[in-house]
Motif scaffolding. Structure first.
Motif, mmCIF file in Angstrom:
data_model
loop_
_atom_site.group_PDB
_atom_site.id
_atom_site.type_symbol
_atom_site.label_atom_id
_atom_site.label_comp_id
_atom_site.label_asym_id
_atom_site.label_seq_id
_atom_site.Cartn_x
_atom_site.Cartn_y
_atom_site.Cartn_z
ATOM 1 N N UNK A 140 0.806 -1.227 0.000
ATOM 2 C CA UNK A 140 0.000 0.000 0.000
ATOM 3 C C UNK A 140 0.838 1.275 0.000
ATOM 4 N N UNK A 141 2.190 1.132 0.007
ATOM 5 C CA UNK A 141 3.055 2.318 -0.030
ATOM 6 C C UNK A 141 3.858 2.426 -1.320
ATOM 7 N N UNK A 142 3.686 1.438 -2.199
ATOM 8 C CA UNK A 142 4.436 1.435 -3.464
ATOM 9 C C UNK A 142 4.081 2.662 -4.303
ATOM 10 N N UNK A 143 2.797 3.043 -4.282
ATOM 11 C CA UNK A 143 2.353 4.203 -5.055
ATOM 12 C C UNK A 143 3.097 5.477 -4.696
ATOM 13 N N UNK A 144 3.491 5.609 -3.424
ATOM 14 C CA UNK A 144 4.203 6.807 -2.974
ATOM 15 C C UNK A 144 5.582 6.902 -3.626
ATOM 16 N N UNK A 145 6.204 5.744 -3.896
ATOM 17 C CA UNK A 145 7.524 5.730 -4.532
ATOM 18 C C UNK A 145 7.396 5.937 -6.041
ATOM 19 N N UNK A 146 6.369 5.337 -6.619
ATOM 20 C CA UNK A 146 6.159 5.470 -8.068
ATOM 21 C C UNK A 146 5.806 6.908 -8.447
ATOM 22 N N UNK A 147 4.902 7.526 -7.689
ATOM 23 C CA UNK A 147 4.424 8.848 -8.057
ATOM 24 C C UNK A 147 3.462 8.763 -9.232
ATOM 25 N N UNK A 148 2.879 9.895 -9.579
ATOM 26 C CA UNK A 148 1.899 9.935 -10.658
ATOM 27 C C UNK A 148 2.573 9.599 -11.992
ATOM 28 N N UNK A 149 2.090 8.530 -12.624
ATOM 29 C CA UNK A 149 2.665 8.114 -13.901
ATOM 30 C C UNK A 149 4.120 7.690 -13.804
ATOM 31 N N UNK A 150 4.549 7.288 -12.581
ATOM 32 C CA UNK A 150 5.943 6.845 -12.390
ATOM 33 C C UNK A 150 6.938 7.980 -12.287
ATOM 34 N N UNK A 151 6.433 9.231 -12.159
ATOM 35 C CA UNK A 151 7.306 10.416 -12.176
ATOM 36 C C UNK A 151 8.318 10.424 -11.029
ATOM 37 N N UNK A 152 7.849 10.084 -9.812
ATOM 38 C CA UNK A 152 8.744 10.118 -8.646
ATOM 39 C C UNK A 152 9.894 9.132 -8.814
ATOM 40 N N UNK A 153 9.571 7.935 -9.292
ATOM 41 C CA UNK A 153 10.599 6.905 -9.488
ATOM 42 C C UNK A 153 11.649 7.372 -10.496
ATOM 43 N N UNK A 154 11.200 7.980 -11.577
ATOM 44 C CA UNK A 154 12.126 8.494 -12.603
ATOM 45 C C UNK A 154 13.031 9.566 -12.004
ATOM 46 N N UNK A 155 12.425 10.468 -11.207
ATOM 47 C CA UNK A 155 13.212 11.543 -10.585
ATOM 48 C C UNK A 155 14.283 10.976 -9.646
ATOM 49 N N UNK A 156 13.902 9.960 -8.878
ATOM 50 C CA UNK A 156 14.866 9.352 -7.950
ATOM 51 C C UNK A 156 16.033 8.721 -8.707
ATOM 52 N N UNK A 157 15.736 8.104 -9.829
ATOM 53 C CA UNK A 157 16.799 7.470 -10.620
ATOM 54 C C UNK A 157 17.728 8.526 -11.214
ATOM 55 N N UNK A 158 17.140 9.615 -11.706
ATOM 56 C CA UNK A 158 17.967 10.688 -12.271
ATOM 57 C C UNK A 158 18.813 11.353 -11.195
ATOM 58 N N UNK A 159 18.212 11.534 -10.021
ATOM 59 C CA UNK A 159 18.890 12.233 -8.933
ATOM 60 C C UNK A 159 20.083 11.447 -8.392
ATOM 61 N N UNK A 160 19.927 10.134 -8.306
ATOM 62 C CA UNK A 160 20.970 9.326 -7.660
ATOM 63 C C UNK A 160 21.889 8.610 -8.631
ATOM 64 N N UNK A 161 21.409 8.403 -9.858
ATOM 65 C CA UNK A 161 22.205 7.620 -10.807
ATOM 66 C C UNK A 161 22.027 6.121 -10.620
ATOM 67 N N UNK A 162 21.166 5.723 -9.696
ATOM 68 C CA UNK A 162 20.902 4.288 -9.474
ATOM 69 C C UNK A 162 19.727 3.840 -10.341
ATOM 70 N N UNK A 163 19.656 2.540 -10.615
ATOM 71 C CA UNK A 163 18.507 1.979 -11.316
ATOM 72 C C UNK A 163 17.586 1.367 -10.264
ATOM 73 N N UNK A 164 16.314 1.740 -10.291
ATOM 74 C CA UNK A 164 15.360 1.264 -9.276
ATOM 75 C C UNK A 164 14.244 0.490 -9.970
ATOM 76 N N UNK A 165 14.068 -0.760 -9.590
ATOM 77 C CA UNK A 165 13.012 -1.597 -10.167
ATOM 78 C C UNK A 165 12.099 -2.121 -9.062
ATOM 79 N N UNK A 166 10.798 -2.123 -9.334
ATOM 80 C CA UNK A 166 9.810 -2.615 -8.367
ATOM 81 C C UNK A 166 9.145 -3.857 -8.937
ATOM 82 N N UNK A 167 9.011 -4.909 -8.117
ATOM 83 C CA UNK A 167 8.372 -6.140 -8.607
ATOM 84 C C UNK A 167 6.944 -5.841 -9.061
#
Length: 400
Positions: free
Chosen positions: A324-351
């Motif tokens: 129930x907290x996965x949505x908070x990491x993904x963000x709207x349309x996956x925007x938050x996840x993309x931002x986190x990857x750009x910010x850190x340089x890490x690749x983040x994948x969710x099952x």
């Protein structure tokens, strides 16, 4: 010696009536138990009181014995002191009520982000901390709190109204302790702590970890946060992670941080030890900050900055995040996840949806990158989840 139960040899703050027995049972004296609590450094002074008067009075009123780690002896990866309370169930709850009250009185100055705190973020306090209680329990007690398939911890949350989370359990190696984070309103937290104290009472091994200092612990220690790595962050890597998270919001401009980190990297390339500058940033950490700032300013520069770390071994970190907290990491349309990857340089994948870690309702998040990048990504995810939990604790209707 730190792991021994408190006895009459070392009880500097006890009342005379507490000193008579050195009887060792697995619950201390008959009908007595132990509760280990993390106390933010800003609250410690008001708990101890002038010349120790407050803590002595608290022991007299509750009948508990209270031990506190020394002023700079913090739990690994935090600026929190460790408090060990010994006493009856009523005494444990009474002392914790008092501690919780003082934790809620965070001074305004503590919440502000000063420029230097970007380089030494472990000195700042998450404003959500006032709504949290953090307990350290032995692994055996943690099992009782979780229950079969998470049934007990779910019941604790339903009965109390608080969010209850335990630090991640590592695969293979067993940590001696886990940290329980309880988030909610004062009364909700109080109920949750009372139920957890019941579990301590039920556990025959609940007094197995009575140390208040972790300075001599050589093995891994549980993370004080419920998300991210199972292990406490080392103080050397943490600054980079927090700096990466805070770079865009800091009162230092991106150019300032870029200049600082470029200078650190230049010094490091000539063989200077940048840690001796008192900034707490090793070369890899400085590169992590550089990558984060560059990502905000210029994606091409970010790619170049990440090349600084390309020679280092890539590491893969897996963390569990409640469904129930996965949505908070993904963000709207996956925007938050993309931002986190750009910010850190890490690749983040969710099952994928419906693919849980066996025996849980948690999705698996896999972070791949350099050590600095994975640490930064873990920090961002942890902060996002903590924030979301704070929002939901104050607004229970918000779900999903």
């Amino acid at each position: 010696m730190e792991s021994d139960p408190p006895d009459s040899r070392k009880r500097p703050l006890e009342t005379p009536t507490e000193a008579s027995s050195t009887k060792r049972t697995n619950t201390g004296e008959e009908g007595e138990y132990f509760l280990k609590v993390l106390i933010p450094s800003y609250a410690a002074g008001s708990i101890i009181g002038k010349g120790g008067q407050t803590i002595v009075q608290l022991q007299k009123e509750t009948g508990a014995t209270i031990k506190l780690s020394k002023s700079k002896d913090f739990y690994p990866g935090t600026t929190e002191r460790v408090c060990l309370i010994q006493g009856t169930v009523e005494a444990l709850n009474g002392v914790h009520d008092f501690i919780a009250e003082k934790v809620r009185e965070m001074p305004q100055s503590t919440q502000k982000t000063e420029p230097v705190s970007i380089l030494q973020p472990q000195t700042t306090v998450n404003p959500d901390r006032v709504k949290q209680a953090k307990l350290i329990v032995p692994n055996s007690t943690a099992g009782l709190i979780i229950g079969k398939g998470g049934a007990t911890v779910k019941a604790v949350m339903e009965q109390s109204g608080a969010w209850v989370q335990l630090s991640q359990k590592p695969e293979g190696i067993n940590l001696q302790e886990r940290v329980v984070t309880i988030s909610g309103e004062p009364e909700q937290n109080r109920k949750a702590v009372e139920i957890i104290v019941q579990k301590i009472q039920e556990d025959p091994q609940s007094s197995s970890c009575l140390n208040i200092s972790y300075s001599n612990i050589t093995g891994p220690v549980a993370n004080s946060n419920p998300t991210g790595s199972p292990y406490a962050n080392s103080t050397e890597v943490m600054p980079a992670a927090a700096a990466a998270a805070a770079a865009t919001a800091s009162s230092l401009s991106g150019n300032d941080l870029l200049a600082i980190t470029s200078a650190l990297n230049t010094l490091a390339s000539y063989g200077y030890n940048t840690n001796s500058l008192g900034l707490g940033l090793n070369p890899a950490a400085a590169s992590g900050v550089l990558a984060a700032v560059a990502a905000n300013a210029n994606p091409a520069a970010a790619a170049a900055a990440n090349l600084l770390l390309a020679e280092g071994a890539k590491e893969i970190v897996e963390i569990a995040v409640p469904e129930n907290l996965v949505g908070a990491i993904l963000g709207k349309g996956g925007k938050t996840l993309v931002e986190y990857q750009e910010l850190t340089g890490a690749r983040i994948q969710i099952s994928k949806k419906g693919e849980f870690i066996p025996g849980t309702r948690n999705r698996k998040v896999t972070i791949t990158g350099s050590q600095a990048a994975t640490q930064a990504a873990q920090y961002l995810i942890s902060q996002r989840i903590t924030y979301e939990q704070g929002v939901r604790a104050t607004n229970p209707q918000k779900v999903g």
